[in-house]
Design a protein around this motif. Structure first.
Motif, PDB file in Angstrom:
ATOM      1  N   LEU A  47      12.476  46.661  22.452  1.00 12.86           N
ATOM      2  CA  LEU A  47      13.871  46.309  22.717  1.00 12.86           C
ATOM      3  C   LEU A  47      14.753  47.549  22.745  1.00 12.86           C
ATOM      4  N   ALA A  48      14.531  48.456  21.805  1.00 12.97           N
ATOM      5  CA  ALA A  48      15.348  49.667  21.739  1.00 12.97           C
ATOM      6  C   ALA A  48      15.235  50.476  23.025  1.00 12.97           C
ATOM      7  N   LEU A  49      14.023  50.658  23.537  1.00 14.32           N
ATOM      8  CA  LEU A  49      13.834  51.405  24.782  1.00 14.32           C
ATOM      9  C   LEU A  49      14.539  50.711  25.944  1.00 14.32           C
ATOM     10  N   LEU A  50      14.429  49.391  26.001  1.00 17.36           N
ATOM     11  CA  LEU A  50      15.051  48.657  27.100  1.00 17.36           C
ATOM     12  C   LEU A  50      16.572  48.770  27.047  1.00 17.36           C
ATOM     13  N   PHE A  51      17.166  48.618  25.866  1.00 13.56           N
ATOM     14  CA  PHE A  51      18.617  48.679  25.758  1.00 13.56           C
ATOM     15  C   PHE A  51      19.146  50.079  26.055  1.00 13.56           C
ATOM     16  N   VAL A  52      18.441  51.092  25.584  1.00 11.86           N
ATOM     17  CA  VAL A  52      18.853  52.465  25.890  1.00 11.86           C
ATOM     18  C   VAL A  52      18.818  52.701  27.401  1.00 11.86           C
ATOM     19  N   ALA A  53      17.829  52.132  28.077  1.00 13.29           N
ATOM     20  CA  ALA A  53      17.738  52.263  29.533  1.00 13.29           C
ATOM     21  C   ALA A  53      18.856  51.518  30.247  1.00 13.29           C
ATOM     22  N   LEU A  54      19.384  50.432  29.630  1.00  9.77           N
ATOM     23  CA  LEU A  54      20.417  49.622  30.262  1.00  9.77           C
ATOM     24  C   LEU A  54      21.830  50.129  29.997  1.00  9.77           C
ATOM     25  N   ILE A  55      22.028  50.853  28.911  1.00 10.94           N
ATOM     26  CA  ILE A  55      23.384  51.242  28.509  1.00 10.94           C
ATOM     27  C   ILE A  55      24.064  52.045  29.616  1.00 10.94           C
ATOM     28  N   GLY A  56      25.257  51.565  30.010  1.00 11.61           N
ATOM     29  CA  GLY A  56      26.066  52.259  31.009  1.00 11.61           C
ATOM     30  C   GLY A  56      25.693  51.969  32.441  1.00 11.61           C
ATOM     31  N   ARG A  57      24.661  51.175  32.692  1.00 13.64           N
ATOM     32  CA  ARG A  57      24.213  50.932  34.059  1.00 13.64           C
ATOM     33  C   ARG A  57      25.165  49.983  34.794  1.00 13.64           C
ATOM     34  N   ARG A  58      25.364  50.269  36.070  1.00 14.43           N
ATOM     35  CA  ARG A  58      26.012  49.311  36.940  1.00 14.43           C
ATOM     36  C   ARG A  58      24.994  48.250  37.358  1.00 14.43           C
ATOM     37  N   VAL A  59      25.448  47.284  38.146  1.00 14.70           N
ATOM     38  CA  VAL A  59      24.607  46.133  38.476  1.00 14.70           C
ATOM     39  C   VAL A  59      23.307  46.557  39.154  1.00 14.70           C
ATOM     40  N   GLY A  60      23.393  47.450  40.125  1.00  8.51           N
ATOM     41  CA  GLY A  60      22.189  47.860  40.850  1.00  8.51           C
ATOM     42  C   GLY A  60      21.180  48.541  39.959  1.00  8.51           C
ATOM     43  N   GLY A  61      21.637  49.475  39.127  1.00 10.13           N
ATOM     44  CA  GLY A  61      20.732  50.172  38.210  1.00 10.13           C
ATOM     45  C   GLY A  61      20.140  49.233  37.184  1.00 10.13           C
ATOM     46  N   ALA A  62      20.976  48.316  36.670  1.00  9.12           N
ATOM     47  CA  ALA A  62      20.477  47.340  35.692  1.00  9.12           C
ATOM     48  C   ALA A  62      19.426  46.436  36.307  1.00  9.12           C
ATOM     49  N   LEU A  63      19.631  46.056  37.566  1.00  5.69           N
ATOM     50  CA  LEU A  63      18.661  45.201  38.243  1.00  5.69           C
ATOM     51  C   LEU A  63      17.317  45.912  38.379  1.00  5.69           C
ATOM     52  N   LEU A  64      17.339  47.201  38.723  1.00  4.16           N
ATOM     53  CA  LEU A  64      16.096  47.962  38.865  1.00  4.16           C
ATOM     54  C   LEU A  64      15.409  48.114  37.508  1.00  4.16           C
ATOM     55  N   VAL A  65      16.165  48.487  36.479  1.00  5.54           N
ATOM     56  CA  VAL A  65      15.582  48.647  35.139  1.00  5.54           C
ATOM     57  C   VAL A  65      14.969  47.331  34.667  1.00  5.54           C
ATOM     58  N   GLY A  66      15.707  46.226  34.832  1.00  2.00           N
ATOM     59  CA  GLY A  66      15.189  44.928  34.414  1.00  2.00           C
ATOM     60  C   GLY A  66      13.964  44.505  35.190  1.00  2.00           C
ATOM     61  N   LEU A  67      13.940  44.839  36.482  1.00  2.00           N
ATOM     62  CA  LEU A  67      12.791  44.464  37.308  1.00  2.00           C
ATOM     63  C   LEU A  67      11.535  45.220  36.886  1.00  2.00           C
ATOM     64  N   ILE A  68      11.665  46.513  36.626  1.00  2.00           N
ATOM     65  CA  ILE A  68      10.507  47.297  36.191  1.00  2.00           C
ATOM     66  C   ILE A  68       9.998  46.787  34.852  1.00  2.00           C
ATOM     67  N   TYR A  69      10.911  46.556  33.924  1.00  2.00           N
ATOM     68  CA  TYR A  69      10.512  45.993  32.626  1.00  2.00           C
ATOM     69  C   TYR A  69       9.783  44.667  32.826  1.00  2.00           C
ATOM     70  N   GLY A  70      10.367  43.768  33.627  1.00  2.00           N
ATOM     71  CA  GLY A  70       9.794  42.442  33.803  1.00  2.00           C
ATOM     72  C   GLY A  70       8.441  42.461  34.486  1.00  2.00           C
ATOM     73  N   VAL A  71       8.284  43.313  35.500  1.00  2.00           N
ATOM     74  CA  VAL A  71       7.005  43.383  36.208  1.00  2.00           C
ATOM     75  C   VAL A  71       5.897  43.838  35.269  1.00  2.00           C
ATOM     76  N   VAL A  72       6.144  44.916  34.521  1.00  2.00           N
ATOM     77  CA  VAL A  72       5.119  45.428  33.615  1.00  2.00           C
ATOM     78  C   VAL A  72       4.807  44.397  32.525  1.00  2.00           C
ATOM     79  N   PHE A  73       5.838  43.842  31.928  1.00  2.00           N
ATOM     80  CA  PHE A  73       5.652  42.904  30.827  1.00  2.00           C
ATOM     81  C   PHE A  73       4.902  41.654  31.266  1.00  2.00           C
ATOM     82  N   PHE A  74       5.386  40.988  32.294  1.00  2.00           N
ATOM     83  CA  PHE A  74       4.776  39.716  32.682  1.00  2.00           C
ATOM     84  C   PHE A  74       3.420  39.905  33.350  1.00  2.00           C
ATOM     85  N   ALA A  75       3.256  40.976  34.118  1.00  2.00           N
ATOM     86  CA  ALA A  75       1.950  41.200  34.742  1.00  2.00           C
ATOM     87  C   ALA A  75       0.863  41.355  33.688  1.00  2.00           C
TER      88      ALA A  75
END
Length: 508
Positions: A47-75
């Protein structure tokens, strides 16, 4: 610009390329917190790594960060879906859940941008609470949409063997997820605030974590015992298993034979424990009646049944009179496993795969409850164990123990059964009830109300459990308040985010 204002400016903490790397690492660590290997403590650095990656992101950057996290995690988490059906279901489920996760993480990124500017003096406290509430909303979103949702990846479910598990008996699983996220987000804010310069500020997370570790399980009242036999037949119950006529029920009967002289109150068979509908097939009905009379106890079994034009996945209580006087139908048939939603659309995409799924199960509407003598039993069939309303309806209806019937044959040799078993253990703690978790092929267990294992059968072995199972009564706070806590966190988090967004626009 002052040092304080510089710290709260909504700038990303990391360049996007590094944030993407951290998001991938977060997804990998989060997967390891689930069985197997179930290293529950890894949830927190993930969680800490994910939140640090999200802090300050605009919508586009947050979408990319969330997508990479989700792909690795769920796959990694649901790789077991490829065990027999190949890469298409696995990649489709992983991609869908990753996209939904990415969308649902955007509000958290916005909270990190808006709240420090809208509420600068209260940021350290308010921001972690809002992040926790929005994460809970993300879990509710993924757990309810589309096609009934897939609440398989909730953070609270990772804690079945951790000292934090009793928290779920007070707050429900969603409440436990919230508290875990708040702890991580609070530590991040204290670090950003250089809280070591003011030691008293460090007291908040220390007190919160200590309270979670020391909180006892919510008490329920002892109300006797029930002697139960649970049978794992290890028959050919997989979708592609080759089988002779009546091979499944024959395997169950053979594994049940040692229970004949055990003076049982109930015998439990798993999901899909007979080959044919006993209401339509007289030979199956005779075999069930014969075994019930030999053992001298009713039999709780599961089979595909047909009523009119509808087919159900049905749990039933078979009696010595040769009939089932109580039924419960599975509430959430598995999309693309037990039915195909929007069949014409998906058939055009993958006709060979969709063509394999000919049977269409109908969702059940009857209560997940059965009564054996004076004892009420709460039920969940296979993946229904992950849906809160099924558990709560059974316990609120007076269930003194829980029986979870499942068929894991299509996932032999994978972590699917171990993940589902951990969820069953978490449900025992949340409800303060014993659980009989019986699988066709294992691992099957009888679980005490505190989540510990009372008895167990190894995977891929036929056998029977026999034990005096504790009965409990009374509702835990997690069962009673859990739905209200979910709604409070969902709407409270969204409302606070919306107000913060409006205040930020006005300040601009």
């Amino acid at each position: 610009m002052t040092e304080k204002n510089a710290r709260i400016r909504p700038r990303p903490l990391l360049p996007l390329w590094l944030a993407v790397v951290l998001a991938a690492a977060s997804g990998g660590l989060m997967r390891l917190s689930f069985p197997a290997p179930a290293v529950w403590v890894l949830v927190f650095p993930a969680l800490a790594l994910l939140f640090v990656a999200l802090i300050g992101r605009r919508v586009g950057g947050a979408l990319l960060v969330g997508l990479i996290y989700g792909v690795v995690f769920f796959a990694l988490l649901v790789a077991w879906t490829a065990r027999y059906l190949g890469p298409i279901p696995w990649s489709a489920l992983s991609a869908l859940e990753a996209m939904l996760t990415a969308i649902a993480l955007i509000p958290i990124a916005l909270a990190y941008r808006w709240i420090p500017r809208a509420l600068p003096r209260a940021r350290t406290i308010v921001l972690p609470l809002v992040v926790g509430a929005l994460w809970t909303g993300q879990e509710i979103f993924l757990g309810s949409w589309p096609y009934g949702g897939f609440p398989w990846a909730r953070l609270g479910m990772t804690q079945s063997e951790s000292p934090l598990a009793p928290v779920a008996s007070w707050t429900g699983v969603s409440g436990l997820s919230f508290v875990m996220v708040v702890c991580v987000a609070l530590v991040i804010e204290l670090v950003r605030d250089r809280a070591w310069r003011r030691p008293l500020r460090i007291a908040a997370p220390v007190v919160l974590i200590a309270a979670m570790l020391l909180l006892p399980q919510f008490p329920t009242a002892a109300s006797g015992e029930m002697r139960i036999g649970a049978v794992q037949g290890n028959g050919p119950t997989g979708y592609f298993d080759e089988r002779k006529e009546y091979a499944v029920i024959d395997a169950q009967l053979e594994a049940t034979a040692p229970l004949v002289d055990d003076d049982l109150d109930l015998v439990v068979w798993p999901e899909g424990s007979v080959d044919y509908d006993p209401f339509q097939d007289a030979a199956t009905a005779r075999m069930l009646t014969r075994v019930v009379n030999r053992i001298g106890a009713p039999l709780l079994l599961d089979a595909a049944t047909q009523r009119g034009d509808d087919i159900f996945n049905t749990s039933m209580l078979w009696t010595a009179e040769g009939t089932a006087d109580q039924l419960h139908d599975k509430r959430h048939p598995v999309p693309f496993g037990e039915y195909v939603p929007d069949r014409a659309f998906y058939n055009a995409i993958a006709p060979d795969l969709i063509g394999l799924l000919q049977r269409e199960y109908t969702p059940g509407a009857n209560p997940p409850l059965m009564k054996v003598g004076d004892v009420r039993i709460g039920l969940a069939i296979c993946f229904d164990v992950i849906y809160d309303e099924v558990l709560r309806e059974g316990v609120a209806g007076g269930a003194q123990l829980l029986v979870f019937q499942t068929n894991n044959a299509d996932f032999r040799g994978t972590d699917e059964n171990l993940q589902q078993l951990a969820f069953a253990r978490m449900r025992a703690i949340e409800a303060g009830r014993s659980v009989v978790n019986i699988s066709t092929v294992g691992t099957s267990q009888i679980i005490r109300p505190d989540g510990s294992t009372q008895s167990s059968l190894n995977a891929d072995e036929a056998g029977a459990l026999r034990d005096d199972v504790a009965l409990r009564s009374g509702l835990t706070a997690g069962i009673l308040l859990g739905p209200w806590i979910q709604q409070l966190l969902l709407w409270g988090g969204l409302a606070t985010l919306a107000v913060s967004g409006l205040r930020t626009r006005r300040r601009r």
